[in-house]
Design a protein around this motif. Structure first.
Motif, PDB file in Angstrom:
ATOM      1  N   VAL A 117      43.006  70.743  25.249  1.00 16.35           N
ATOM      2  CA  VAL A 117      41.545  70.634  25.188  1.00 16.35           C
ATOM      3  C   VAL A 117      41.035  70.832  26.613  1.00 16.35           C
ATOM      4  O   VAL A 117      41.351  70.044  27.498  1.00 16.35           O
ATOM      5  CB  VAL A 117      41.097  69.255  24.664  1.00 16.35           C
ATOM      6  CG1 VAL A 117      39.577  69.161  24.654  1.00 16.35           C
ATOM      7  CG2 VAL A 117      41.646  69.022  23.285  1.00 16.35           C
ATOM      8  N   PRO A 118      40.294  71.908  26.830  1.00 12.20           N
ATOM      9  CA  PRO A 118      39.897  72.206  28.212  1.00 12.20           C
ATOM     10  C   PRO A 118      38.900  71.172  28.737  1.00 12.20           C
ATOM     11  O   PRO A 118      38.025  70.706  27.997  1.00 12.20           O
ATOM     12  CB  PRO A 118      39.223  73.578  28.109  1.00 12.20           C
ATOM     13  CG  PRO A 118      38.775  73.669  26.694  1.00 12.20           C
ATOM     14  CD  PRO A 118      39.747  72.876  25.870  1.00 12.20           C
ATOM     15  N   ALA A 119      39.061  70.810  29.991  1.00 11.90           N
ATOM     16  CA  ALA A 119      38.092  69.901  30.606  1.00 11.90           C
ATOM     17  C   ALA A 119      36.852  70.711  30.966  1.00 11.90           C
ATOM     18  O   ALA A 119      36.974  71.832  31.440  1.00 11.90           O
ATOM     19  CB  ALA A 119      38.697  69.302  31.865  1.00 11.90           C
ATOM     20  N   PRO A 120      35.679  70.173  30.704  1.00 10.24           N
ATOM     21  CA  PRO A 120      34.472  70.929  31.029  1.00 10.24           C
ATOM     22  C   PRO A 120      34.323  71.078  32.542  1.00 10.24           C
ATOM     23  O   PRO A 120      34.710  70.181  33.295  1.00 10.24           O
ATOM     24  CB  PRO A 120      33.345  70.064  30.458  1.00 10.24           C
ATOM     25  CG  PRO A 120      33.921  68.705  30.339  1.00 10.24           C
ATOM     26  CD  PRO A 120      35.386  68.862  30.126  1.00 10.24           C
ATOM     27  N   SER A 121      33.777  72.190  32.932  1.00 13.48           N
ATOM     28  CA  SER A 121      33.600  72.408  34.377  1.00 13.48           C
ATOM     29  C   SER A 121      32.468  71.518  34.887  1.00 13.48           C
ATOM     30  O   SER A 121      31.608  71.077  34.117  1.00 13.48           O
ATOM     31  CB  SER A 121      33.282  73.869  34.643  1.00 13.48           C
ATOM     32  OG  SER A 121      31.999  74.158  34.130  1.00 13.48           O
ATOM     33  N   PHE A 122      32.468  71.292  36.187  1.00 15.91           N
ATOM     34  CA  PHE A 122      31.437  70.459  36.802  1.00 15.91           C
ATOM     35  C   PHE A 122      30.048  71.053  36.541  1.00 15.91           C
ATOM     36  O   PHE A 122      29.098  70.349  36.225  1.00 15.91           O
ATOM     37  CB  PHE A 122      31.705  70.360  38.312  1.00 15.91           C
ATOM     38  CG  PHE A 122      30.734  69.491  39.038  1.00 15.91           C
ATOM     39  CD1 PHE A 122      30.778  68.111  38.902  1.00 15.91           C
ATOM     40  CD2 PHE A 122      29.751  70.045  39.849  1.00 15.91           C
ATOM     41  CE1 PHE A 122      29.860  67.302  39.567  1.00 15.91           C
ATOM     42  CE2 PHE A 122      28.839  69.241  40.516  1.00 15.91           C
ATOM     43  CZ  PHE A 122      28.898  67.870  40.378  1.00 15.91           C
ATOM     44  N   GLY A 123      29.979  72.387  36.620  1.00 14.95           N
ATOM     45  CA  GLY A 123      28.701  73.070  36.407  1.00 14.95           C
ATOM     46  C   GLY A 123      28.168  72.832  35.004  1.00 14.95           C
ATOM     47  O   GLY A 123      26.978  72.580  34.803  1.00 14.95           O
ATOM     48  N   THR A 124      29.073  72.905  34.020  1.00 13.38           N
ATOM     49  CA  THR A 124      28.667  72.706  32.632  1.00 13.38           C
ATOM     50  C   THR A 124      28.151  71.293  32.416  1.00 13.38           C
ATOM     51  O   THR A 124      27.162  71.070  31.723  1.00 13.38           O
ATOM     52  CB  THR A 124      29.886  72.954  31.705  1.00 13.38           C
ATOM     53  OG1 THR A 124      30.518  74.145  32.101  1.00 13.38           O
ATOM     54  CG2 THR A 124      29.481  73.029  30.266  1.00 13.38           C
ATOM     55  N   VAL A 125      28.881  70.340  33.005  1.00  9.30           N
ATOM     56  CA  VAL A 125      28.477  68.933  32.844  1.00  9.30           C
ATOM     57  C   VAL A 125      27.106  68.711  33.495  1.00  9.30           C
ATOM     58  O   VAL A 125      26.210  68.109  32.893  1.00  9.30           O
ATOM     59  CB  VAL A 125      29.531  67.996  33.490  1.00  9.30           C
ATOM     60  CG1 VAL A 125      29.030  66.559  33.525  1.00  9.30           C
ATOM     61  CG2 VAL A 125      30.840  68.074  32.733  1.00  9.30           C
ATOM     62  N   MET A 126      26.950  69.253  34.690  1.00 10.28           N
ATOM     63  CA  MET A 126      25.712  68.987  35.437  1.00 10.28           C
ATOM     64  C   MET A 126      24.501  69.706  34.857  1.00 10.28           C
ATOM     65  O   MET A 126      23.376  69.290  35.067  1.00 10.28           O
ATOM     66  CB  MET A 126      25.887  69.356  36.912  1.00 10.28           C
ATOM     67  CG  MET A 126      26.785  68.396  37.669  1.00 10.28           C
ATOM     68  SD  MET A 126      26.537  66.652  37.270  1.00 10.28           S
ATOM     69  CE  MET A 126      24.997  66.316  38.098  1.00 10.28           C
ATOM     70  N   LEU A 127      24.760  70.778  34.085  1.00 12.68           N
ATOM     71  CA  LEU A 127      23.645  71.493  33.460  1.00 12.68           C
ATOM     72  C   LEU A 127      22.850  70.553  32.550  1.00 12.68           C
ATOM     73  O   LEU A 127      21.633  70.648  32.429  1.00 12.68           O
ATOM     74  CB  LEU A 127      24.187  72.666  32.642  1.00 12.68           C
ATOM     75  CG  LEU A 127      23.170  73.662  32.111  1.00 12.68           C
ATOM     76  CD1 LEU A 127      22.527  74.401  33.269  1.00 12.68           C
ATOM     77  CD2 LEU A 127      23.804  74.644  31.148  1.00 12.68           C
ATOM     78  N   ARG A 128      23.557  69.660  31.899  1.00 14.07           N
ATOM     79  CA  ARG A 128      22.884  68.717  31.013  1.00 14.07           C
ATOM     80  C   ARG A 128      22.632  67.378  31.705  1.00 14.07           C
ATOM     81  O   ARG A 128      21.547  66.819  31.624  1.00 14.07           O
ATOM     82  CB  ARG A 128      23.752  68.498  29.764  1.00 14.07           C
ATOM     83  CG  ARG A 128      23.024  67.737  28.694  1.00 14.07           C
ATOM     84  CD  ARG A 128      23.881  67.522  27.464  1.00 14.07           C
ATOM     85  NE  ARG A 128      23.116  66.754  26.508  1.00 14.07           N
ATOM     86  CZ  ARG A 128      22.411  67.272  25.536  1.00 14.07           C
ATOM     87  NH1 ARG A 128      22.366  68.567  25.368  1.00 14.07           N
ATOM     88  NH2 ARG A 128      21.723  66.496  24.721  1.00 14.07           N
ATOM     89  N   LEU A 129      23.664  66.894  32.375  1.00 16.12           N
ATOM     90  CA  LEU A 129      23.581  65.545  32.945  1.00 16.12           C
ATOM     91  C   LEU A 129      22.713  65.518  34.209  1.00 16.12           C
ATOM     92  O   LEU A 129      22.016  64.535  34.459  1.00 16.12           O
ATOM     93  CB  LEU A 129      25.003  65.072  33.270  1.00 16.12           C
ATOM     94  CG  LEU A 129      25.254  63.578  33.222  1.00 16.12           C
ATOM     95  CD1 LEU A 129      24.767  62.967  31.929  1.00 16.12           C
ATOM     96  CD2 LEU A 129      26.736  63.311  33.397  1.00 16.12           C
ATOM     97  N   GLY A 130      22.729  66.603  34.976  1.00 17.21           N
ATOM     98  CA  GLY A 130      21.956  66.662  36.222  1.00 17.21           C
ATOM     99  C   GLY A 130      20.466  66.430  35.998  1.00 17.21           C
ATOM    100  O   GLY A 130      19.890  65.505  36.589  1.00 17.21           O
ATOM    101  N   PRO A 131      19.826  67.241  35.122  1.00 16.74           N
ATOM    102  CA  PRO A 131      18.405  67.004  34.869  1.00 16.74           C
ATOM    103  C   PRO A 131      18.121  65.605  34.319  1.00 16.74           C
ATOM    104  O   PRO A 131      17.124  64.981  34.670  1.00 16.74           O
ATOM    105  CB  PRO A 131      18.051  68.069  33.830  1.00 16.74           C
ATOM    106  CG  PRO A 131      19.064  69.123  33.980  1.00 16.74           C
ATOM    107  CD  PRO A 131      20.313  68.446  34.429  1.00 16.74           C
ATOM    108  N   LEU A 132      19.030  65.110  33.446  1.00 18.18           N
ATOM    109  CA  LEU A 132      18.822  63.766  32.872  1.00 18.18           C
ATOM    110  C   LEU A 132      18.840  62.704  33.967  1.00 18.18           C
ATOM    111  O   LEU A 132      17.950  61.853  34.037  1.00 18.18           O
ATOM    112  CB  LEU A 132      19.919  63.452  31.857  1.00 18.18           C
ATOM    113  CG  LEU A 132      19.671  63.897  30.423  1.00 18.18           C
ATOM    114  CD1 LEU A 132      20.903  63.634  29.582  1.00 18.18           C
ATOM    115  CD2 LEU A 132      18.473  63.169  29.834  1.00 18.18           C
ATOM    116  N   LEU A 133      19.861  62.768  34.809  1.00 21.45           N
ATOM    117  CA  LEU A 133      19.969  61.767  35.881  1.00 21.45           C
ATOM    118  C   LEU A 133      18.824  61.931  36.885  1.00 21.45           C
ATOM    119  O   LEU A 133      18.288  60.949  37.390  1.00 21.45           O
ATOM    120  CB  LEU A 133      21.329  61.871  36.582  1.00 21.45           C
ATOM    121  CG  LEU A 133      22.533  61.519  35.710  1.00 21.45           C
ATOM    122  CD1 LEU A 133      23.830  61.680  36.493  1.00 21.45           C
ATOM    123  CD2 LEU A 133      22.447  60.095  35.177  1.00 21.45           C
ATOM    124  N   GLY A 134      18.449  63.182  37.127  1.00 19.34           N
ATOM    125  CA  GLY A 134      17.314  63.435  38.018  1.00 19.34           C
ATOM    126  C   GLY A 134      16.042  62.816  37.454  1.00 19.34           C
ATOM    127  O   GLY A 134      15.263  62.186  38.191  1.00 19.34           O
TER     128      GLY A 134
END
Lengths: 151, 259
Positions: A117-134
């Motif tokens: 099961v591939p680990a998601p890349s940092f970019g993929t995670v931050m695409l969703r989580l970045g705006p939310l945390l921001g």
């Protein structure tokens, strides 16, 4: 610009950020069949080791074999649902690896099948989580500014 | 009435000192991250709202403890306790009022965090359930409230915030983290592998307020379970965790010198 205006500005930026985070696609982290192909030098294999002729592989398996063999890292991954059935059924969440030998043009290749099961890349995670945390950070900042202004 | 006045003042102090905003912001950010992690990075199992409980409960334990430890010791150290008791409040009013004020901060923090993250949960969960989500909030508030009471007892017993802080840190570590580690070690190395988990071990697990809900029904033990694994006994455990620390806090504070 006073604190209250800054708080409103923070909220105005936070709301669309929050929305962007929510509607960003959730990447599919489904399991994959990772296939690695390595040439086996003569004499490395026991004579009794079973091998499969390349021509006897299914078309899907032949394509995956060639893709892995021609790739730089000698491996290729496909979603488990799209993988050749004969290979996909050899591995599972509990039995993660399996090994097969394929004969092609007089050479023998080891084919290592891995359930992964591939680990998601940092970019993929931050695409969703970045705006939310921001958005949450800006909302908190707005709270600070409003309370400081009122006190 | 006096209790509510103290509670209201304590809650307003938390708002004025920006503690509430900071705690809400940090908790909400943690919850958003953890919800994302649970629902998207563990794709092999079907994740439900309740899978958010374990780590979120640890966070709530830490929040409850950190909010409670300064409640009385902080006011004693700054000298404002004399002013508070100069008003027509008894020491019992101060203990209970402080408790309710801090509990309100925990409740507001958890509720705001979960409300903000709810759209995120709805988008990520395969089958989102309002009942499960609300039930999770309710269940999480229990350890939060209990640890406010425990930290308040420490605060009442200590003359300095440093001592109360270290006591609170040790408590949070023991109940949020070390308890699970010790439990796992006992389960892995000291219990016979094929004999199943004994009921006394389940009771020890349940004594941690984080696991008060682990009853015969949750553990699917059927009707043969002893009384201490029945659902009502969870209420006894929680009541004990609330009444003993609050009683001790009152007794210690009642007898202590303000100077």
């Amino acid at each position: 610009m006073n604190r209250r205006h800054l708080a409103v500005l923070a909220v105005v930026i936070a709301v669309p950020l929050f929305t962007i985070g929510l509607i960003s696609p959730v990447p599919d982290y489904g399991p994959q069949l990772e296939t690695s192909v390595y040439h086996q030098p003569d004499g490395n294999l026991n004579e009794e080791t079973p091998t499969v002729a390349y021509r006897n592989l299914s078309t899907d398996a032949q394509q995956l074999f060639d893709k892995a063999n021609n790739n730089g890292p000698n491996s290729a991954a496909v979603p488990i649902d799209d993988a050749p059935t004969s290979w996909a059924t050899l591995v599972s969440e509990t039995a993660e690896t399996n090994e097969r030998y394929v004969r092609k043009n007089g050479k023998i290749y080891g084919v290592y099948l891995t359930w992964d099961v591939p680990a998601p890349s940092f970019g993929t995670v931050m695409l969703r989580l970045g705006p939310l945390l921001g958005a949450i950070g800006l909302g908190t900042l707005a709270g600070f500014l409003i309370l400081e202004d009122s006190s | 009435m006096s209790i509510l006045l103290v509670a209201k003042k304590d809650f307003q102090d938390a708002i004025r000192s920006l503690t509430l905003v900071a705690v809400v912001g940090i908790f909400t950010a943690f919850l958003a991250f953890y919800t994302y992690y649970e629902f998207t990075m563990t794709p092999l199992t079907t994740t439900t709202a309740f899978d958010l409980y374990q780590s979120t409960a640890n966070a709530v334990v830490v929040i409850g403890t950190l909010l409670g430890y300064k409640s009385i010791a902080g006011e004693r150290e700054s000298g404002s306790l004399k002013f508070l008791l100069g008003a027509p409040h008894t020491r019992r009013d101060v203990v209970l009022g402080k408790f309710l004020g801090r509990v309100a901060v925990v409740v507001v923090t958890v509720v705001i965090g979960f409300v903000v993250v709810s759209p995120h949960y709805v988008m990520l969960a395969a089958s989102p359930s309002v009942t499960a989500y609300v039930g999770l909030i309710g269940r999480l508030l229990v350890p939060g409230v209990v640890f406010v009471a425990v930290a308040l007892a420490l605060s009442a017993a200590s003359r300095s915030t440093t001592v109360a802080m270290w006591g609170a840190i040790v408590l949070a570590i023991v109940f949020a983290f070390a308890w699970d580690m010790v439990r796992n070690v006992i389960e892995s190395f000291m219990l016979p592998p094929d004999a199943g988990i004994p009921n006394w071990f389940r009771l020890i697990t349940r004594f941690n307020p984080k696991y008060f809900y682990l009853d015969a029904q949750t553990l699917e033990l059927g009707n043969a379970a002893p009384f201490y694994l029945e659902p009502w006994f969870g209420g006894v455990i929680v009541a004990g965790w609330l009444l003993i620390p609050l009683g001790l806090a009152y007794l210690l504070f009642e007898r202590s010198d303000l100077a």
